[in-house]
Design an enzyme around this catalytic site. Structure first.
Site, PDB file in Angstrom:
ATOM      1  N   ASP A 283     -44.173  31.207  22.369  1.00 42.65           N
ATOM      2  CA  ASP A 283     -45.025  31.010  23.541  1.00 42.65           C
ATOM      3  C   ASP A 283     -44.203  30.310  24.609  1.00 42.65           C
ATOM      4  O   ASP A 283     -43.338  29.486  24.307  1.00 42.65           O
ATOM      5  CB  ASP A 283     -46.261  30.184  23.188  1.00 42.65           C
ATOM      6  CG  ASP A 283     -47.278  30.969  22.374  1.00 42.65           C
ATOM      7  OD1 ASP A 283     -47.368  32.196  22.562  1.00 42.65           O
ATOM      8  OD2 ASP A 283     -47.987  30.363  21.558  1.00 42.65           O
TER       9      ASP A 283
ATOM     10  N   ASP B 251     -49.875  37.821  24.910  1.00 46.73           N
ATOM     11  CA  ASP B 251     -51.218  37.230  24.945  1.00 46.73           C
ATOM     12  C   ASP B 251     -51.940  37.596  26.238  1.00 46.73           C
ATOM     13  O   ASP B 251     -53.120  37.950  26.232  1.00 46.73           O
ATOM     14  CB  ASP B 251     -51.145  35.702  24.852  1.00 46.73           C
ATOM     15  CG  ASP B 251     -50.532  35.188  23.570  1.00 46.73           C
ATOM     16  OD1 ASP B 251     -50.547  35.911  22.555  1.00 46.73           O
ATOM     17  OD2 ASP B 251     -50.034  34.047  23.580  1.00 46.73           O
TER      18      ASP B 251
END
Length: 181
Positions: free
Chosen positions: A133, A152
């Site tokens: 991330d 995402d």
């Protein structure tokens, strides 16, 4: 299916951003990424690039022994979306195809991390990698602790787009309400 170019674009963009942050695992392409937890400003004090890894499933939920099951479920779901697109291509409107392509691209992008990154980076066995991330929107991080990635975002945008399009399609088939005095 031309719409799969969107899926490929999402996967390539997602993996490129993740490798730029994490670094390259291959000696033929030496590239040093950020240190784990390191943050660099991207857009003033609003958005930062922060390198973290999510060892669990969605939103950092980590259920021991569930990683392989979730990875396998992601594979099955990705194949199901691909087959659905193929079988229903002519029935789906372009927006619905784009939404499904975005969802598929995001699913595959994170699936690559889960399945292969542990092996590529000599950290974990196959199916035990962690999702990289990197997008750190300061207020979201401060309020909710969320840092996310391109995959995402692609899934979120695809699901939202699909929901809007499905609701619009259903609304078009509902009889209109007649208000009388």
């Amino acid at each position: 299916m031309a719409v799969l170019w969107i899926t490929l674009g999402v996967v390539l963009f997602d993996q490129t951003t993740k490798l730029m942050v994490k670094g390259s695992p291959w000696p033929i392409l030496p590239f040093q990424g950020l240190q784990y937890g390191q943050s660099v400003p991207f857009i003033d004090d609003i958005v930062r690039i922060t390198y973290i890894e999510n060892p669990g499933i969605a939103f950092g939920i980590n259920i021991p022994g569930f990683k392989v099951v979730f990875a396998l479920f992601s594979i099955v779901a990705s194949v199901a979306i691909l087959l659905y697109l193929k079988r229903n291509l002519l029935r789906l409107r372009i927006g619905e195809r784009i939404a499904l392509a975005l969802i598929l691209g995001g699913a595959v992008g994170n699936l690559i991390d889960r399945v292969f990154y542990g092996v590529f980076f000599h950290e974990q066995p196959l199916f035990f990698g962690r999702v990289v991330d990197l997008v750190d929107i300061v207020f979201l991080h401060k309020w909710f602790g969320y840092i996310f990635n391109v995959a995402d975002s692609s899934v979120t945008i695809g699901v939202a787009l699909l929901a809007v399009l499905v609701m619009r399609r259903k609304a078009a088939h509902l009889p209109s309400l007649q208000i009388s005095n």
